[in-house]
Each structure stands twice: as C-alpha cells, then as structure tokens.
Design a protein around this motif. Structure first.
Motif, PDB file in Angstrom:
ATOM      1  N   PRO A 195     -47.812  -1.004  88.458  1.00  0.00           N
ATOM      2  CA  PRO A 195     -47.334  -2.377  88.287  1.00  0.00           C
ATOM      3  C   PRO A 195     -46.397  -2.878  89.378  1.00  0.00           C
ATOM      4  O   PRO A 195     -46.335  -4.081  89.628  1.00  0.00           O
ATOM      5  CB  PRO A 195     -46.601  -2.318  86.941  1.00  0.00           C
ATOM      6  CG  PRO A 195     -46.166  -0.887  86.808  1.00  0.00           C
ATOM      7  CD  PRO A 195     -47.229  -0.079  87.480  1.00  0.00           C
ATOM      8  N   THR A 196     -45.670  -1.981  90.023  1.00  0.00           N
ATOM      9  CA  THR A 196     -44.610  -2.393  90.946  1.00  0.00           C
ATOM     10  C   THR A 196     -44.965  -2.079  92.392  1.00  0.00           C
ATOM     11  O   THR A 196     -45.956  -1.412  92.686  1.00  0.00           O
ATOM     12  CB  THR A 196     -43.287  -1.682  90.617  1.00  0.00           C
ATOM     13  OG1 THR A 196     -43.403  -0.311  91.016  1.00  0.00           O
ATOM     14  CG2 THR A 196     -42.962  -1.757  89.129  1.00  0.00           C
TER      15      THR A 196
ATOM     16  N   GLN B 220     -48.938  -1.222  94.825  1.00  0.00           N
ATOM     17  CA  GLN B 220     -49.007  -2.109  93.664  1.00  0.00           C
ATOM     18  C   GLN B 220     -50.445  -2.596  93.473  1.00  0.00           C
ATOM     19  O   GLN B 220     -51.129  -2.955  94.425  1.00  0.00           O
ATOM     20  CB  GLN B 220     -48.076  -3.305  93.855  1.00  0.00           C
ATOM     21  CG  GLN B 220     -48.002  -4.221  92.640  1.00  0.00           C
ATOM     22  CD  GLN B 220     -47.055  -5.384  92.860  1.00  0.00           C
ATOM     23  OE1 GLN B 220     -46.881  -5.836  93.980  1.00  0.00           O
ATOM     24  NE2 GLN B 220     -46.450  -5.868  91.794  1.00  0.00           N
ATOM     25  N   THR B 221     -50.900  -2.586  92.228  1.00  0.00           N
ATOM     26  CA  THR B 221     -52.268  -2.990  91.948  1.00  0.00           C
ATOM     27  C   THR B 221     -52.538  -4.419  92.420  1.00  0.00           C
ATOM     28  O   THR B 221     -51.653  -5.278  92.370  1.00  0.00           O
ATOM     29  CB  THR B 221     -52.584  -2.876  90.451  1.00  0.00           C
ATOM     30  OG1 THR B 221     -53.956  -3.234  90.239  1.00  0.00           O
ATOM     31  CG2 THR B 221     -51.697  -3.789  89.608  1.00  0.00           C
ATOM     32  N   GLN B 222     -53.765  -4.653  92.856  1.00  0.00           N
ATOM     33  CA  GLN B 222     -54.186  -5.997  93.243  1.00  0.00           C
ATOM     34  C   GLN B 222     -54.791  -6.751  92.067  1.00  0.00           C
ATOM     35  O   GLN B 222     -55.163  -7.920  92.213  1.00  0.00           O
ATOM     36  CB  GLN B 222     -55.207  -5.900  94.386  1.00  0.00           C
ATOM     37  CG  GLN B 222     -54.639  -5.288  95.657  1.00  0.00           C
ATOM     38  CD  GLN B 222     -53.437  -6.069  96.166  1.00  0.00           C
ATOM     39  OE1 GLN B 222     -53.530  -7.271  96.431  1.00  0.00           O
ATOM     40  NE2 GLN B 222     -52.300  -5.393  96.297  1.00  0.00           N
TER      41      GLN B 222
ATOM     42  N   GLU C 159     -54.416  -8.838  89.128  1.00  0.00           N
ATOM     43  CA  GLU C 159     -53.287  -9.725  88.824  1.00  0.00           C
ATOM     44  C   GLU C 159     -52.697  -9.486  87.447  1.00  0.00           C
ATOM     45  O   GLU C 159     -51.473  -9.401  87.289  1.00  0.00           O
ATOM     46  CB  GLU C 159     -53.731 -11.187  88.967  1.00  0.00           C
ATOM     47  CG  GLU C 159     -52.584 -12.184  88.906  1.00  0.00           C
ATOM     48  CD  GLU C 159     -51.601 -12.062  90.071  1.00  0.00           C
ATOM     49  OE1 GLU C 159     -50.400 -12.330  89.850  1.00  0.00           O
ATOM     50  OE2 GLU C 159     -52.030 -11.702  91.182  1.00  0.00           O
TER      51      GLU C 159
ATOM     52  N   ARG D 281     -50.235  -6.588  87.192  1.00  0.00           N
ATOM     53  CA  ARG D 281     -49.060  -6.534  88.059  1.00  0.00           C
ATOM     54  C   ARG D 281     -47.779  -6.752  87.249  1.00  0.00           C
ATOM     55  O   ARG D 281     -47.806  -7.325  86.163  1.00  0.00           O
ATOM     56  CB  ARG D 281     -49.171  -7.564  89.185  1.00  0.00           C
ATOM     57  CG  ARG D 281     -50.250  -7.184  90.211  1.00  0.00           C
ATOM     58  CD  ARG D 281     -50.566  -8.316  91.153  1.00  0.00           C
ATOM     59  NE  ARG D 281     -49.503  -8.584  92.099  1.00  0.00           N
ATOM     60  CZ  ARG D 281     -49.415  -8.039  93.317  1.00  0.00           C
ATOM     61  NH1 ARG D 281     -50.325  -7.183  93.729  1.00  0.00           N
ATOM     62  NH2 ARG D 281     -48.434  -8.347  94.126  1.00  0.00           N
ATOM     63  N   ASP D 282     -46.663  -6.294  87.785  1.00  0.00           N
ATOM     64  CA  ASP D 282     -45.377  -6.342  87.106  1.00  0.00           C
ATOM     65  C   ASP D 282     -45.103  -7.710  86.506  1.00  0.00           C
ATOM     66  O   ASP D 282     -45.272  -8.742  87.170  1.00  0.00           O
ATOM     67  CB  ASP D 282     -44.270  -5.979  88.105  1.00  0.00           C
ATOM     68  CG  ASP D 282     -42.957  -5.672  87.426  1.00  0.00           C
ATOM     69  OD1 ASP D 282     -42.981  -5.229  86.263  1.00  0.00           O
ATOM     70  OD2 ASP D 282     -41.915  -5.853  88.071  1.00  0.00           O
TER      71      ASP D 282
ATOM     72  N   GLU E  66     -46.764  -9.290  84.286  1.00  0.00           N
ATOM     73  CA  GLU E  66     -47.952  -9.955  83.751  1.00  0.00           C
ATOM     74  C   GLU E  66     -48.337  -9.322  82.411  1.00  0.00           C
ATOM     75  O   GLU E  66     -47.832  -8.273  82.018  1.00  0.00           O
ATOM     76  CB  GLU E  66     -49.100  -9.878  84.748  1.00  0.00           C
ATOM     77  CG  GLU E  66     -48.824 -10.583  86.068  1.00  0.00           C
ATOM     78  CD  GLU E  66     -48.614 -12.077  85.921  1.00  0.00           C
ATOM     79  OE1 GLU E  66     -49.196 -12.675  85.000  1.00  0.00           O
ATOM     80  OE2 GLU E  66     -47.836 -12.652  86.715  1.00  0.00           O
TER      81      GLU E  66
ATOM     82  N   ALA F 209     -49.516  -5.545  82.233  1.00  0.00           N
ATOM     83  CA  ALA F 209     -48.838  -4.579  83.103  1.00  0.00           C
ATOM     84  C   ALA F 209     -48.245  -3.421  82.304  1.00  0.00           C
ATOM     85  O   ALA F 209     -47.606  -3.628  81.264  1.00  0.00           O
ATOM     86  CB  ALA F 209     -47.735  -5.269  83.894  1.00  0.00           C
TER      87      ALA F 209
END
Length: 200
Positions: A109-110, A140-142, A144, A147-148, A150, A153
């Motif tokens: 996530p970060t 960090q994951t692409q 969306e 992601r942190d 969201e 996440a």
C-alpha cells in the motif's frame, strides 16, 4: 497437474467474491488467490487462546489445511473467518505465509522502502516463484484501489498468516509497510485479511 495452460488474469480484477491476487502452487495445482473485500473480509483476532500450542498448520502454502487445523483447535481467528459469507461465498480462509507474501508483493500500500532483512520475500510456492525483496522492489502498488488510504488497501501494519512454526507457539506474520516477514505468539490479536483459493 496444471502447468502451461494457466489463464492470464490481471491483478486486482474483481472476481469470485473478491479481487484476484496472483497464483499459488498447492501440491502441484495452480490456485488463484482471491482477496476478500476489506470492509467485509478483514478482522482482528488472535490465532489461539493464551497458553495453547499447535501441533499442525505448518504448511507455507495450503491455506485450507492450515485454517481447518486451527479451526479444529478452536482458533478465534479461524472461527471468525470461516463464518464469513461475502458476495455469496462461504469458503474464506486465513492466508498461508506464501499467500500472504503475494498480498504484499502485488498490493503493497505504501511507498516506504523495504527493510529486506535475511530472506524476506523468498517464495518458492508462488507462480512464478518470488525472490528476495530489495529496498525498492516491490514498490507501491499501481492498482489504485489498493493504494494507501484507498478502499481496498491493506493497512500499514502487520497481518497474521495461518502458517505456524514447528515450535507450536508462534506463527508467521507479514508487515505491510516495510515487508518484514517475522513471527508472533499465537495469542496476540492481529489483522487477518480473508482469502479464497480457486481452481484455475
């Protein structure tokens, strides 16, 4: 044994009650990893009551065997996870160590650097097999929505796996900020993100 005809599915695809999270090899069978939606499928619980030892649930890859073994020993986490019904599916499990590693590898996530101590990230049971983290990879994951901050996440914290160490008193965990793979005593309360394994 399924090897060459495994379908290609995009990571994060909504399917089978959750989100596709990669492939794990379970006794020669390629299984798709399906992470539960966070709102319905993340709990906080201990793996075992205080003072209890476990003499099974040692598999690094077989979520089902581990979860059923823990359930038979009245694991609070296993009881809650197996009681879940999400999007019509009732076969939710506690991720094994190597399935949980895929969660971090694909959905970190970060943007923190990875700690990468000793053998963090080594995963002989993922498809393809995973190798050691570097300070920058995985990044960090692409995706969306993972992601942190969201909706889907993983928290910037540690999560339980269902893989107990041979001492019977600790189980593997995965930190979702820096990627450390470590272990804690079974009676600690921690996060569990439910998962399904599907035949591909």
């Amino acid at each position: 044994m399924q090897q060459d005809n495994t379908p290609v599915i995009q990571l994060g695809t909504a399917m089978e009650g959750g989100f596709f999270g990669g492939i794990i090899n379970v006794d020669g069978q390629h299984k798709g990893v399906i992470w539960a939606p966070k709102k319905e499928g993340q709990i906080v619980a201990a793996l075992m009551p205080p003072g209890r030892r476990v003499t099974t649930a040692f598999s690094p890859y077989d979520c089902q065997a581990n979860t059923q073994a823990l359930l038979a020993l009245s694991s609070p986490a296993a009881q809650r996870v197996t009681d879940l019904e999400i999007n019509g599916h009732k076969d939710w499990l506690i991720p094994s160590r190597d399935v949980l590693e895929l969660g971090y590898r694909h959905f970190k996530p970060t943007g923190y650097q990875n700690y990468c101590s000793w053998r963090d990230g080594e995963n002989p049971n993922s498809v393809p097999p995973g190798w050691l983290y570097t300070t920058e990879q995985p990044g960090q994951t692409q995706i969306e929505h993972f992601r942190d901050a969201e909706a889907e996440a993983f928290d910037d914290h540690w999560y339980w796996s269902s893989t107990v160490l041979p001492n019977g008193e600790t189980a593997f965990i995965q930190l979702f900020n820096t990627g450390d793979q470590y272990y804690y005593g079974l009676s600690y309360e921690g996060r569990v993100r439910a998962v399904r394994l599907i035949q591909l």
